[in-house]
Design a protein around this motif. Structure first.
Motif, PDB file in Angstrom:
ATOM      1  N   THR A  65       0.806  -0.658  -0.328  1.00  0.00           N
ATOM      2  CA  THR A  65       0.030  -0.092   0.119  1.00  0.00           C
ATOM      3  C   THR A  65       0.976   1.319   0.301  1.00  0.00           C
ATOM      4  N   VAL A  66       0.556   2.341  -0.787  1.00  0.00           N
ATOM      5  CA  VAL A  66       1.415   3.707  -0.368  1.00  0.00           C
ATOM      6  C   VAL A  66       0.598   4.357  -0.109  1.00  0.00           C
ATOM      7  N   ILE A  67       1.421   5.065   1.000  1.00  0.00           N
ATOM      8  CA  ILE A  67       0.997   6.521   1.005  1.00  0.00           C
ATOM      9  C   ILE A  67       0.915   7.721   0.967  1.00  0.00           C
ATOM     10  N   GLY A  68       0.908   8.770   1.110  1.00  0.00           N
ATOM     11  CA  GLY A  68       1.185   9.908   0.657  1.00  0.00           C
ATOM     12  C   GLY A  68       1.364  11.071   1.519  1.00  0.00           C
ATOM     13  N   ALA A  69       0.138  12.386   1.360  1.00  0.00           N
ATOM     14  CA  ALA A  69       0.435  13.034   2.973  1.00  0.00           C
ATOM     15  C   ALA A  69      -0.598  12.146   3.940  1.00  0.00           C
ATOM     16  N   ALA A  70      -1.456  10.954   3.566  1.00  0.00           N
ATOM     17  CA  ALA A  70      -2.294  10.640   3.898  1.00  0.00           C
ATOM     18  C   ALA A  70      -3.349  11.584   4.441  1.00  0.00           C
ATOM     19  N   SER A  71      -3.843  12.697   3.429  1.00  0.00           N
ATOM     20  CA  SER A  71      -4.601  13.480   3.647  1.00  0.00           C
ATOM     21  C   SER A  71      -5.955  13.221   3.322  1.00  0.00           C
ATOM     22  N   ASN A  72      -6.278  12.283   2.867  1.00  0.00           N
ATOM     23  CA  ASN A  72      -7.428  11.256   2.371  1.00  0.00           C
ATOM     24  C   ASN A  72      -7.707  10.024   2.427  1.00  0.00           C
ATOM     25  N   MET A  73      -7.211   9.820   3.802  1.00  0.00           N
ATOM     26  CA  MET A  73      -7.757   8.494   4.220  1.00  0.00           C
ATOM     27  C   MET A  73      -7.666   8.260   5.691  1.00  0.00           C
ATOM     28  N   GLY A 133      -2.390  17.305   0.197  1.00  0.00           N
ATOM     29  CA  GLY A 133      -1.400  16.190   0.119  1.00  0.00           C
ATOM     30  C   GLY A 133      -0.531  16.430  -1.036  1.00  0.00           C
ATOM     31  N   THR A 134       0.498  15.509  -1.337  1.00  0.00           N
ATOM     32  CA  THR A 134       1.296  15.473  -2.052  1.00  0.00           C
ATOM     33  C   THR A 134       1.506  15.130  -3.991  1.00  0.00           C
ATOM     34  N   VAL A 135       2.059  15.372  -4.669  1.00  0.00           N
ATOM     35  CA  VAL A 135       2.130  15.490  -6.423  1.00  0.00           C
ATOM     36  C   VAL A 135       0.792  13.604  -6.871  1.00  0.00           C
ATOM     37  N   ASN A 142      -6.950  12.307  -8.909  1.00  0.00           N
ATOM     38  CA  ASN A 142      -6.947  13.274  -9.624  1.00  0.00           C
ATOM     39  C   ASN A 142      -7.677  14.693  -8.994  1.00  0.00           C
ATOM     40  N   ALA A 143      -6.680  15.121  -8.169  1.00  0.00           N
ATOM     41  CA  ALA A 143      -7.234  16.172  -6.977  1.00  0.00           C
ATOM     42  C   ALA A 143      -7.567  17.250  -7.617  1.00  0.00           C
ATOM     43  N   GLY A 144      -8.233  17.732  -7.204  1.00  0.00           N
ATOM     44  CA  GLY A 144      -8.989  19.432  -7.468  1.00  0.00           C
ATOM     45  C   GLY A 144      -9.955  20.195  -6.969  1.00  0.00           C
ATOM     46  N   THR A 145     -10.291  20.543  -7.428  1.00  0.00           N
ATOM     47  CA  THR A 145     -11.919  22.602  -7.658  1.00  0.00           C
ATOM     48  C   THR A 145     -12.196  22.273  -8.479  1.00  0.00           C
ATOM     49  N   TYR A 185     -13.474  11.885 -12.396  1.00  0.00           N
ATOM     50  CA  TYR A 185     -13.959  13.144 -11.240  1.00  0.00           C
ATOM     51  C   TYR A 185     -13.433  11.743 -10.365  1.00  0.00           C
ATOM     52  N   ARG A 186     -12.168  12.658  -9.687  1.00  0.00           N
ATOM     53  CA  ARG A 186     -11.700  11.864  -8.364  1.00  0.00           C
ATOM     54  C   ARG A 186     -10.949  11.245  -8.203  1.00  0.00           C
ATOM     55  N   ARG A 187     -10.425  10.203 -10.046  1.00  0.00           N
ATOM     56  CA  ARG A 187      -9.509   9.183  -9.729  1.00  0.00           C
ATOM     57  C   ARG A 187      -8.699   9.154 -11.497  1.00  0.00           C
ATOM     58  N   ILE A 195       2.931   2.731  -8.620  1.00  0.00           N
ATOM     59  CA  ILE A 195       3.331   4.347  -7.246  1.00  0.00           C
ATOM     60  C   ILE A 195       3.901   4.907  -8.369  1.00  0.00           C
ATOM     61  N   PHE A 196       3.626   5.506  -8.524  1.00  0.00           N
ATOM     62  CA  PHE A 196       3.747   7.630  -9.260  1.00  0.00           C
ATOM     63  C   PHE A 196       5.255   7.759  -8.412  1.00  0.00           C
ATOM     64  N   THR A 197       6.305   7.757  -9.022  1.00  0.00           N
ATOM     65  CA  THR A 197       7.638   9.101  -8.563  1.00  0.00           C
ATOM     66  C   THR A 197       7.708   9.933  -9.253  1.00  0.00           C
ATOM     67  N   HIS A 221     -10.749  31.658   0.193  1.00  0.00           N
ATOM     68  CA  HIS A 221     -11.426  30.571  -0.060  1.00  0.00           C
ATOM     69  C   HIS A 221     -11.487  29.495   1.293  1.00  0.00           C
ATOM     70  N   ARG A 222     -10.145  28.995   1.246  1.00  0.00           N
ATOM     71  CA  ARG A 222      -9.715  27.781   2.194  1.00  0.00           C
ATOM     72  C   ARG A 222     -10.384  28.467   3.871  1.00  0.00           C
ATOM     73  N   GLU A 223      -9.521  29.401   4.514  1.00  0.00           N
ATOM     74  CA  GLU A 223      -9.903  29.695   5.651  1.00  0.00           C
ATOM     75  C   GLU A 223     -11.451  29.866   6.030  1.00  0.00           C
TER      76      GLU A 223
HETATM   77  C1  LIG Z   1      -8.590  19.901   4.760  1.00  0.00           C
HETATM   78  C2  LIG Z   1      -8.514  19.278   3.598  1.00  0.00           C
HETATM   79  C3  LIG Z   1      -8.572  20.140   2.524  1.00  0.00           C
HETATM   80  C4  LIG Z   1      -8.496  18.788   0.715  1.00  0.00           C
HETATM   81  N1  LIG Z   1      -9.423  19.922   0.095  1.00  0.00           N
HETATM   82  C5  LIG Z   1      -9.085  19.322  -1.425  1.00  0.00           C
HETATM   83  C6  LIG Z   1      -9.271  19.360  -2.706  1.00  0.00           C
HETATM   84  O1  LIG Z   1     -10.522  21.010  -2.356  1.00  0.00           O
HETATM   85  N2  LIG Z   1      -9.464  19.065  -3.807  1.00  0.00           N
HETATM   86  C7  LIG Z   1      -9.347  17.551  -3.617  1.00  0.00           C
HETATM   87  O2  LIG Z   1      -8.966  17.130  -4.053  1.00  0.00           O
HETATM   88  N3  LIG Z   1      -9.135  16.893  -2.865  1.00  0.00           N
HETATM   89  C8  LIG Z   1      -8.577  17.709  -1.509  1.00  0.00           C
HETATM   90  N4  LIG Z   1      -8.538  16.948   0.205  1.00  0.00           N
HETATM   91  C9  LIG Z   1      -8.052  15.440   0.173  1.00  0.00           C
HETATM   92  C10 LIG Z   1      -6.480  15.117  -0.520  1.00  0.00           C
HETATM   93  O3  LIG Z   1      -5.531  16.437  -0.101  1.00  0.00           O
HETATM   94  C11 LIG Z   1      -6.200  14.821  -1.472  1.00  0.00           C
HETATM   95  O4  LIG Z   1      -6.758  13.949  -2.228  1.00  0.00           O
HETATM   96  C12 LIG Z   1      -4.612  14.829  -2.126  1.00  0.00           C
HETATM   97  O5  LIG Z   1      -4.492  14.761  -3.454  1.00  0.00           O
HETATM   98  C13 LIG Z   1      -4.155  13.153  -1.156  1.00  0.00           C
HETATM   99  O6  LIG Z   1      -2.870  13.055  -1.853  1.00  0.00           O
HETATM  100  P1  LIG Z   1      -2.565  12.707   0.022  1.00  0.00           P
HETATM  101  O7  LIG Z   1      -0.575  13.011  -0.886  1.00  0.00           O
HETATM  102  O8  LIG Z   1      -2.598  12.875   1.037  1.00  0.00           O
HETATM  103  O9  LIG Z   1      -2.778  11.394  -0.833  1.00  0.00           O
HETATM  104  P2  LIG Z   1      -3.023   9.855   0.509  1.00  0.00           P
HETATM  105  O10 LIG Z   1      -4.205  10.408   1.329  1.00  0.00           O
HETATM  106  O11 LIG Z   1      -1.626   9.799   1.226  1.00  0.00           O
HETATM  107  O12 LIG Z   1      -2.927   8.752  -0.638  1.00  0.00           O
HETATM  108  C14 LIG Z   1      -4.765   9.561  -1.209  1.00  0.00           C
HETATM  109  C15 LIG Z   1      -4.431   7.984  -2.052  1.00  0.00           C
HETATM  110  O13 LIG Z   1      -3.346   8.048  -3.098  1.00  0.00           O
HETATM  111  C16 LIG Z   1      -2.588   6.961  -2.952  1.00  0.00           C
HETATM  112  N5  LIG Z   1      -1.375   7.683  -3.521  1.00  0.00           N
HETATM  113  C17 LIG Z   1      -1.163   8.636  -2.437  1.00  0.00           C
HETATM  114  N6  LIG Z   1       0.333   8.876  -3.027  1.00  0.00           N
HETATM  115  C18 LIG Z   1       0.590   8.089  -3.954  1.00  0.00           C
HETATM  116  C19 LIG Z   1       2.171   7.526  -5.541  1.00  0.00           C
HETATM  117  N7  LIG Z   1       2.927   7.767  -4.913  1.00  0.00           N
HETATM  118  N8  LIG Z   1       1.417   6.179  -5.905  1.00  0.00           N
HETATM  119  C20 LIG Z   1       0.185   6.255  -5.815  1.00  0.00           C
HETATM  120  N9  LIG Z   1      -0.732   5.974  -5.051  1.00  0.00           N
HETATM  121  C21 LIG Z   1      -0.088   7.084  -4.503  1.00  0.00           C
HETATM  122  C22 LIG Z   1      -2.997   6.479  -2.067  1.00  0.00           C
HETATM  123  O14 LIG Z   1      -2.664   5.005  -1.856  1.00  0.00           O
HETATM  124  C23 LIG Z   1      -3.906   6.302  -1.901  1.00  0.00           C
HETATM  125  O15 LIG Z   1      -5.462   5.158  -2.503  1.00  0.00           O
HETATM  126  C24 LIG Z   1      -8.159  18.210   1.247  1.00  0.00           C
HETATM  127  C25 LIG Z   1      -7.822  17.367   2.591  1.00  0.00           C
HETATM  128  C26 LIG Z   1      -8.145  17.931   3.703  1.00  0.00           C
HETATM  129  C27 LIG Z   1      -7.588  17.046   4.339  1.00  0.00           C
END
Ligand SMILES: Cc1cc2nc3c(=O)[nH]c(=O)nc-3n(C[C@H](O)[C@H](O)[C@H](O)COP(=O)(O)OP(=O)(O)OC[C@H]3O[C@@H](n4cnc5c(N)ncnc54)[C@H](O)[C@@H]3O)c2cc1C
Length: 313
Positions: A65-73, A133-135, A142-145, A185-187, A195-197, A221-223
């Motif tokens: 399993t791979v994690i980034g900043a775990a901001s979506n987990m 999050g991270t890249v 497909n993070a975004g707004t 949308y979001r995937r 594992i993206f590098t 806007h976020r605040e």
């Molecule tokens: C306060 C807050 C605001 C947010 N606002 C937004 C927003 O406006 N728009 C939005 O889209 N999201 C938002 N998010 C959600 C989150 O930040 C995004 O989904 C972000 O892209 C997740 O990145 P991460 O590095 O934290 O990934 P993680 O949460 O660590 O992982 C998310 C998914 O990505 C996979 N992953 C992580 N790194 C890699 C890698 N290197 N290779 C392959 N897979 C990987 C993980 O396995 C998991 O499936 C928000 C979250 C918070 C807490």
């Protein structure tokens, strides 16, 4: 829960590994929710070659399993069996611009990516400034707004994407085009084992001060609208076609709803909060209760946007 220690076997099968391997490593401190059990084995590769070497020699039956900043987990309370890979900013955190292209490592924070683009006078990546999050996570999600209220500061990862590099489960390194990424949308529909590098994005030349002014707008806007300092995973559920998740949640009376130490945010009711002492089970159960209430009230089944990994305690 304590898992069997895999690290000695892994080290023996992959001599010369340069990254860090830890048994039963706590994951909660790495996550935005600050909950969850340990990784059976946490691997922090030194760089892309080290990651490839590790995967080449890892027994195929061991889950990865791979994690980034775990901001979506949500990491469940029993922890994650097998190997969890966390790319560190040391080997994967750089962002640099050449011409209108920006190359960023998968552990580069989205905010830093936006900053690098601004410093190079490249517009179009301002929306990344507000995503914690991270890249790597941005590529997978497909993070975004996108609300179409202010297109100047909105966008999705796919809008700026040029190519990515990734390691496959067998250790081979692949390059992905926009078609390969199958963004929705979001995937991303790219193979789940990748594992993206690294990724390359294209910006649009513009004045740095104008770009930074838009980034400040993103921040404002976020605040105003979100829980920017809370223990949360951001939007919990995807917006169902034709609906907005928060409106459905609000209409179902879930704003402020609590379960154990978890609560539906009063400010943005598609956000779940750890009030301090929540377990992963509290947060997940609260999410399921919200889904049940929304289904009963509107007939719509919400789909989790937040990824849940690991096992229950
Ligand atoms: C306060 C807050 C605001 C947010 N606002 C937004 C927003 O406006 N728009 C939005 O889209 N999201 C938002 N998010 C959600 C989150 O930040 C995004 O989904 C972000 O892209 C997740 O990145 P991460 O590095 O934290 O990934 P993680 O949460 O660590 O992982 C998310 C998914 O990505 C996979 N992953 C992580 N790194 C890699 C890698 N290197 N290779 C392959 N897979 C990987 C993980 O396995 C998991 O499936 C928000 C979250 C918070 C807490």
């Amino acid at each position: 829960m304590t898992f069997a220690d895999l690290t000695a076997d892994i080290r023996a099968s992959a001599p010369g590994l340069r990254g860090r391997l830890e048994a039963n490593a706590p994951l909660a401190p790495f996550t935005w929710f600050r909950v969850g059990g340990p990784a059976q084995c946490l691997f922090t590769p030194a760089d892309e070659a080290d990651l490839a070497h590790f995967l080449t020699h890892l027994a195929p039956e061991i889950p990865v399993t791979v994690i980034g900043a775990a901001s979506n987990m949500i990491v469940r309370d029993g922890g994650a069996p097998g190997v969890v890979i966390r790319l560190s900013p040391k080997g994967f955190g750089e962002a640099s611009a050449t011409g209108d292209l920006i190359v960023a490592g998968a552990a580069c924070p989205d905010k830093m990516l936006a900053n690098a683009a601004a410093a190079a006078g490249l517009a179009g990546l301002e929306f990344f400034y507000g995503i914690p999050g991270t890249v790597g996570g941005a590529l997978r999600m497909n993070a975004g707004t996108r609300s179409n209220t202010n297109p100047e500061i909105e966008g999705e990862t796919r809008d700026r994407f040029v190519s990515a590099r990734a390691a496959a489960r067998d250790g081979s390194i692949v390059t992905l085009s926009p078609q390969d990424m199958k963004f929705e949308y979001r995937r991303s529909g790219a193979p789940g084992d990748l594992i993206f590098t690294q990724a390359t994005f294209r910006g649009v030349p513009d004045d740095e001060a104008a770009i930074r002014a838009r980034m400040a707008q993103v921040q404002a806007h976020r605040e105003r609208d979100q829980e920017t300092r809370a223990k949360t995973g951001g939007s919990t559920f995807k917006n169902p076609p034709g609906h907005s998740a928060w409106r459905l949640i609000d209409a179902a009376g879930c704003r402020g709803l609590r379960h154990g130490g978890a609560q539906v945010s009063e400010k943005h009711c598609n956000f779940l909060l750890n009030l301090g002492e929540a377990t992963a089970a509290d947060i997940e159960a609260l999410g399921e209760e919200v889904r049940d209430r929304v289904r009963a009230q509107s007939g719509v089944t919400l789909e989790w946007e937040i990824k849940r990994i690991g096992v229950a305690r």
